[in-house]
Motif scaffolding. Sequence first.
Motif, short mmCIF file in Angstrom:
data_model
loop_
_atom_site.label_atom_id
_atom_site.label_comp_id
_atom_site.label_asym_id
_atom_site.label_seq_id
_atom_site.Cartn_x
_atom_site.Cartn_y
_atom_site.Cartn_z
N PRO A 5 38.97 33.91 50.16
CA PRO A 5 39.96 32.93 50.63
C PRO A 5 39.41 31.51 50.59
CG PRO A 5 38.96 34.07 52.49
CD PRO A 5 38.41 34.72 51.25
N ALA A 7 51.06 32.55 40.01
CA ALA A 7 50.19 32.76 41.17
C ALA A 7 49.21 33.89 40.89
CB ALA A 7 51.01 33.08 42.40
N ALA A 44 41.73 41.50 41.73
CA ALA A 44 41.29 40.34 42.51
C ALA A 44 39.77 40.33 42.66
CB ALA A 44 41.96 40.36 43.88
N ARG A 82 45.77 43.75 41.34
CA ARG A 82 46.58 42.85 42.17
C ARG A 82 47.26 41.79 41.33
NH1 ARG A 82 44.92 42.63 47.52
NH2 ARG A 82 46.67 41.19 47.77
N ASN A 83 46.80 41.59 40.10
CA ASN A 83 47.39 40.58 39.23
C ASN A 83 47.79 41.25 37.92
OD1 ASN A 83 46.60 38.15 40.89
ND2 ASN A 83 44.57 38.96 40.45
N ARG A 140 44.01 33.68 49.92
CA ARG A 140 43.66 34.43 48.72
C ARG A 140 44.68 34.28 47.61
NH1 ARG A 140 41.33 37.76 52.72
NH2 ARG A 140 39.15 38.29 52.24
N ARG A 141 45.63 33.40 47.77
CA ARG A 141 46.65 33.15 46.74
C ARG A 141 46.40 31.78 46.13
NH1 ARG A 141 51.92 30.91 46.28
NH2 ARG A 141 53.31 32.14 44.91
N ALA A 151 44.71 26.61 46.14
CA ALA A 151 44.54 27.84 46.90
C ALA A 151 45.11 27.71 48.30
CB ALA A 151 43.06 28.20 46.99
N THR A 196 46.10 36.31 42.73
CA THR A 196 45.42 36.77 43.94
C THR A 196 43.93 36.87 43.66
OG1 THR A 196 47.36 38.05 44.63
CG2 THR A 196 45.25 38.60 45.66
#
Length: 367
Positions: A279, A273, A358, A305-306, A264-265, A261, A275
């Motif tokens: 974090p 990858a 996410a 987001r993914n 947040r990635r 990590a 998200t």
Amino acid sequence: MTADLSVAGAGAGVGGPLLDAHLLVERGTFRLDLPLVIDPGEVVALLGPNGAGKTTALRTLAGLIPLSAGHLTLAGRDLDRPGHRVWTPAERRPIGVVFQDYLLFPHLSVLDNVAFGPRRQGLDRRRARERAAGWLDRMGLAEHARRKPRQLSGGQAQRVALARALAVDPALLLLDEPLAALDARTRLDTRVQLQHHLAAHAGATLLVTHDPLDALVLADRLVIVEHGRVVQAGDAATITAQPRTDYVARLVGLNLYRGRADGRRVLLADGFAVTVAEPLRGDVFVAFPPSAVALHPGRPDGSPRNSWPATISGIQRHGDNLRVQLTGPIGVAADVTPAAAAQLRLAPGQPLWAAVKAAETRVYPAG
């Protein structure tokens, strides 16, 4: 196998754990290394895939396999300690066992099956039968006392086996897949009854099972073994929230990935990858349930987001839904309703897009 394991009375109560063991067993190329501590009145479930060492652990505790090293102390008494040349045979251990197939004596009545252990402890026939009758009454089986095992249902046989194990007042109760032989409806009813009886047992209990539902309902704590070693241990809430191996993730119904990590990635091992919601930095696990995976005929727009292209590798019924196995940049399981599956015309080999928000992910340190 006979019921000789259930014939020694429980030792006097002591402070601290009732079972304190470090099971070190070497059998050919397989090595079991299992620390195990169980408190009075506590139920611990031992789970793991086939070949993980569950049966070896149970047979070692019961006295059917000697330790190669380590120790096995029950109620303050060493039962097996190779370094001190201490070994206690099975019939002299204060242990009761309920086997997967129950192994009731077919030629004895239900009453005499339960009275067998107390007779071996030295009680005369009358007193042993009185104790057995008391246990059958607790199990709701008093009217079946004169029957033979072949005249019992599966649930009744399971309760007789439990009564036989408890009638010797064991310091340690071992349950070997006690509900596996039952049909679904009987299993549900018997699980509730078993939960009630285990709650009343003052000794330690070890439940060996493949079924996560049995473990979650019946046990206070879970110990998960793979390849002869503990990979995760704790209460159900901790383990279901943060699985640490693929087996545990499948057990609790989660997709699980390991990566690195940077905020947040999270970069997974294969370069994909993801998200995530929280974090973090460093080595982490990312998990999300199959119900969080949305399937689309084309690349989705909007909030996810993914998203990634995937191919259906299999479809199975899973409760009221369908579980869809997908290959692609990451392997993933998705749960969809039959209506959604029909609308998408899902079929093995079909290409589509998968997406996970996410906010649906959990991320936690892998160290």
